[in-house]
Design an enzyme around this catalytic site. Structure first.
Site, PDB file in Angstrom:
ATOM      1  N   LYS A   1      -7.953  -3.189  -9.250  1.00 56.20           N
ATOM      2  CA  LYS A   1      -7.316  -1.855  -9.282  1.00 56.20           C
ATOM      3  C   LYS A   1      -5.886  -1.929  -9.815  1.00 56.20           C
ATOM      4  O   LYS A   1      -5.498  -1.148 -10.666  1.00 56.20           O
ATOM      5  CB  LYS A   1      -7.219  -1.258  -7.870  1.00 56.20           C
ATOM      6  CG  LYS A   1      -8.483  -0.692  -7.303  1.00 56.20           C
ATOM      7  CD  LYS A   1      -8.200   0.136  -6.044  1.00 56.20           C
ATOM      8  CE  LYS A   1      -7.520  -0.626  -4.913  1.00 56.20           C
ATOM      9  NZ  LYS A   1      -8.313  -1.726  -4.343  1.00 56.20           N
TER      10      LYS A   1
ATOM     11  N   ARG B   1      -7.426   6.209   1.379  1.00 59.14           N
ATOM     12  CA  ARG B   1      -8.407   5.273   1.919  1.00 59.14           C
ATOM     13  C   ARG B   1      -9.151   5.852   3.106  1.00 59.14           C
ATOM     14  O   ARG B   1     -10.082   5.216   3.612  1.00 59.14           O
ATOM     15  CB  ARG B   1      -7.703   3.990   2.379  1.00 59.14           C
ATOM     16  CG  ARG B   1      -7.612   2.911   1.300  1.00 59.14           C
ATOM     17  CD  ARG B   1      -6.626   1.875   1.800  1.00 59.14           C
ATOM     18  NE  ARG B   1      -6.982   0.521   1.492  1.00 59.14           N
ATOM     19  CZ  ARG B   1      -6.408  -0.188   0.503  1.00 59.14           C
ATOM     20  NH1 ARG B   1      -5.521   0.350  -0.283  1.00 59.14           N
ATOM     21  NH2 ARG B   1      -6.744  -1.443   0.325  1.00 59.14           N
TER      22      ARG B   1
ATOM     23  N   ARG C   1      -6.744 -16.203  -6.014  1.00 64.61           N
ATOM     24  CA  ARG C   1      -5.705 -15.261  -6.424  1.00 64.61           C
ATOM     25  C   ARG C   1      -4.312 -15.772  -6.067  1.00 64.61           C
ATOM     26  O   ARG C   1      -4.092 -16.323  -5.000  1.00 64.61           O
ATOM     27  CB  ARG C   1      -5.931 -13.900  -5.754  1.00 64.61           C
ATOM     28  CG  ARG C   1      -4.851 -12.895  -6.135  1.00 64.61           C
ATOM     29  CD  ARG C   1      -5.352 -11.490  -6.095  1.00 64.61           C
ATOM     30  NE  ARG C   1      -5.173 -10.866  -4.804  1.00 64.61           N
ATOM     31  CZ  ARG C   1      -5.269  -9.548  -4.602  1.00 64.61           C
ATOM     32  NH1 ARG C   1      -5.558  -8.745  -5.617  1.00 64.61           N
ATOM     33  NH2 ARG C   1      -5.120  -9.056  -3.401  1.00 64.61           N
TER      34      ARG C   1
ATOM     35  N   ARG D   1      -1.079 -14.190  -0.879  1.00 59.03           N
ATOM     36  CA  ARG D   1      -0.919 -13.156   0.144  1.00 59.03           C
ATOM     37  C   ARG D   1      -1.603 -13.586   1.431  1.00 59.03           C
ATOM     38  O   ARG D   1      -2.722 -14.077   1.397  1.00 59.03           O
ATOM     39  CB  ARG D   1      -1.534 -11.841  -0.345  1.00 59.03           C
ATOM     40  CG  ARG D   1      -0.546 -10.951  -1.060  1.00 59.03           C
ATOM     41  CD  ARG D   1      -1.220  -9.809  -1.765  1.00 59.03           C
ATOM     42  NE  ARG D   1      -2.115  -9.027  -0.905  1.00 59.03           N
ATOM     43  CZ  ARG D   1      -2.772  -7.941  -1.323  1.00 59.03           C
ATOM     44  NH1 ARG D   1      -2.648  -7.532  -2.571  1.00 59.03           N
ATOM     45  NH2 ARG D   1      -3.558  -7.275  -0.498  1.00 59.03           N
TER      46      ARG D   1
ATOM     47  N   ARG E   1     -11.345  -6.935   5.257  1.00 55.11           N
ATOM     48  CA  ARG E   1     -10.913  -5.873   4.331  1.00 55.11           C
ATOM     49  C   ARG E   1     -12.129  -5.268   3.618  1.00 55.11           C
ATOM     50  O   ARG E   1     -12.162  -4.066   3.376  1.00 55.11           O
ATOM     51  CB  ARG E   1      -9.911  -6.431   3.314  1.00 55.11           C
ATOM     52  CG  ARG E   1      -8.536  -6.672   3.934  1.00 55.11           C
ATOM     53  CD  ARG E   1      -7.683  -7.625   3.134  1.00 55.11           C
ATOM     54  NE  ARG E   1      -7.331  -7.131   1.814  1.00 55.11           N
ATOM     55  CZ  ARG E   1      -6.921  -7.907   0.812  1.00 55.11           C
ATOM     56  NH1 ARG E   1      -6.834  -9.219   0.978  1.00 55.11           N
ATOM     57  NH2 ARG E   1      -6.609  -7.380  -0.342  1.00 55.11           N
TER      58      ARG E   1
HETATM   59  P1  ADP Z   1      -6.369  -4.366  -1.670  1.00 55.85           P
HETATM   60  O1  ADP Z   1      -6.899  -3.127  -2.339  1.00 55.85           O
HETATM   61  O2  ADP Z   1      -6.522  -5.575  -2.512  1.00 55.85           O
HETATM   62  O3  ADP Z   1      -6.833  -4.524  -0.255  1.00 55.85           O
HETATM   63  P2  ADP Z   1      -3.717  -3.231  -1.289  1.00 55.85           P
HETATM   64  O4  ADP Z   1      -2.485  -3.867  -1.814  1.00 55.85           O
HETATM   65  O5  ADP Z   1      -4.126  -1.917  -1.872  1.00 55.85           O
HETATM   66  O6  ADP Z   1      -4.814  -4.340  -1.533  1.00 55.85           O
HETATM   67  O7  ADP Z   1      -3.622  -3.089   0.292  1.00 55.85           O
HETATM   68  C1  ADP Z   1      -3.282  -4.151   1.136  1.00 55.85           C
HETATM   69  C2  ADP Z   1      -3.296  -3.710   2.592  1.00 55.85           C
HETATM   70  O8  ADP Z   1      -2.320  -2.676   2.803  1.00 55.85           O
HETATM   71  C3  ADP Z   1      -4.609  -3.106   3.056  1.00 55.85           C
HETATM   72  O9  ADP Z   1      -5.513  -4.087   3.500  1.00 55.85           O
HETATM   73  C4  ADP Z   1      -4.148  -2.200   4.200  1.00 55.85           C
HETATM   74  O10 ADP Z   1      -3.915  -2.963   5.360  1.00 55.85           O
HETATM   75  C5  ADP Z   1      -2.805  -1.678   3.704  1.00 55.85           C
HETATM   76  N1  ADP Z   1      -2.939  -0.407   2.975  1.00 55.85           N
HETATM   77  C6  ADP Z   1      -2.754  -0.202   1.641  1.00 55.85           C
HETATM   78  N2  ADP Z   1      -2.966   1.089   1.306  1.00 55.85           N
HETATM   79  C7  ADP Z   1      -3.326   1.730   2.454  1.00 55.85           C
HETATM   80  C8  ADP Z   1      -3.706   3.063   2.774  1.00 55.85           C
HETATM   81  N3  ADP Z   1      -3.795   4.017   1.825  1.00 55.85           N
HETATM   82  N4  ADP Z   1      -3.992   3.350   4.071  1.00 55.85           N
HETATM   83  C9  ADP Z   1      -3.916   2.405   5.033  1.00 55.85           C
HETATM   84  N5  ADP Z   1      -3.590   1.128   4.805  1.00 55.85           N
HETATM   85  C10 ADP Z   1      -3.292   0.781   3.531  1.00 55.85           C
END
Ligand code: ADP
Ligand code: ZN
Length: 185
Positions: free
Chosen positions: A14, A89, A123, A156, A167
């Site tokens: 993404k 989400r 990664r 990470r 996740r």
């Molecule tokens: P990925 O899509 O690879 O999981 P992100 O960087 O988008 O990585 O998100 C990392 C973490 O940040 C998620 O696992 C969650 O804990 C938190 N997070 C990110 N965006 C949201 C959201 N819109 N609502 C709730 N938690 C979020």
């Protein structure tokens, strides 16, 4: 204002695709995950309150994430539009998006879970500029160093295999229904 939302499991690419769209169409790139990580590394009150959720692979609370997004939108009203990377989400988050212009385009990147697990194991991420690499598929020119800004690359914490599985579960349970909602429209 054009609002684009991007769906896809963790590690599907993404962020990489969002960066390309941002450059091509002059959009704001809103990555809620990147904002959360920078709040955590700066150890702000907001960051500290979200750290435990993120390290377990769970979602941060809706109210905090919604504040982050509405605040970002208020401060960036200049571009042609917004690309939301990792938001909404949950159903509650999707409802908020309806109040700030709605969604014009929803894109989904579909990658099988097995491929995700494999990708995440290799990664590497730049803590400074958020660029991502893969030790085999997309290595930096110099091992362990970011091509874009020269910072040392890291892993990470939530890319640990057991956290990746959590996740993925959260994505299937909580976020896929939101994606299906847009698909039906
Ligand atoms: P990925 O899509 O690879 O999981 P992100 O960087 O988008 O990585 O998100 C990392 C973490 O940040 C998620 O696992 C969650 O804990 C938190 N997070 C990110 N965006 C949201 C959201 N819109 N609502 C709730 N938690 C979020
Ligand atoms: Zn970098």
């Amino acid at each position: 204002m054009l609002n684009i939302v991007l769906f896809g499991a963790p590690g599907c690419g993404k962020g990489t695709q969002a960066a390309k769209l941002v450059e091509k169409y002059n959009l704001n790139h809103i990555s809620t995950g990147a904002v959360i990580r920078s709040e955590i590394s700066a150890q702000t009150e907001l960051g500290k309150s979200m750290e435990a959720y993120i390290s377990r692979g769970e979602l941060a609370p809706d109210s905090l994430v919604i504040d982050i997004v509405t605040d970002y939108i208020d401060r960036h009203r200049d571009a042609n539009g917004n690309i939301f990377d990792g938001f909404p989400r949950t159903v509650a988050q999707a409802k908020v998006l309806e109040t700030i212009g709605g969604v014009d385009v929803a894109l989904a990147i579909e990658v099988p879970d097995e491929a995700i697990v494999h990708r995440m194991a290799g990664r590497r991420t730049c803590p400074k500029c958020n660029a991502t690499y893969h030790i085999v598929n997309n290595p930096p020119a110099t091992e362990g160093v970011c091509d874009k800004c020269g910072e040392s690359l890291g892993i990470r914490r939530d890319d640990a295999p057991e956290v990746v599985l959590q996740r993925l579960r959260v994505y299937h349970d909580q976020t896929e229904p939101v994606m299906h909602h847009y698909a039906a429209k």
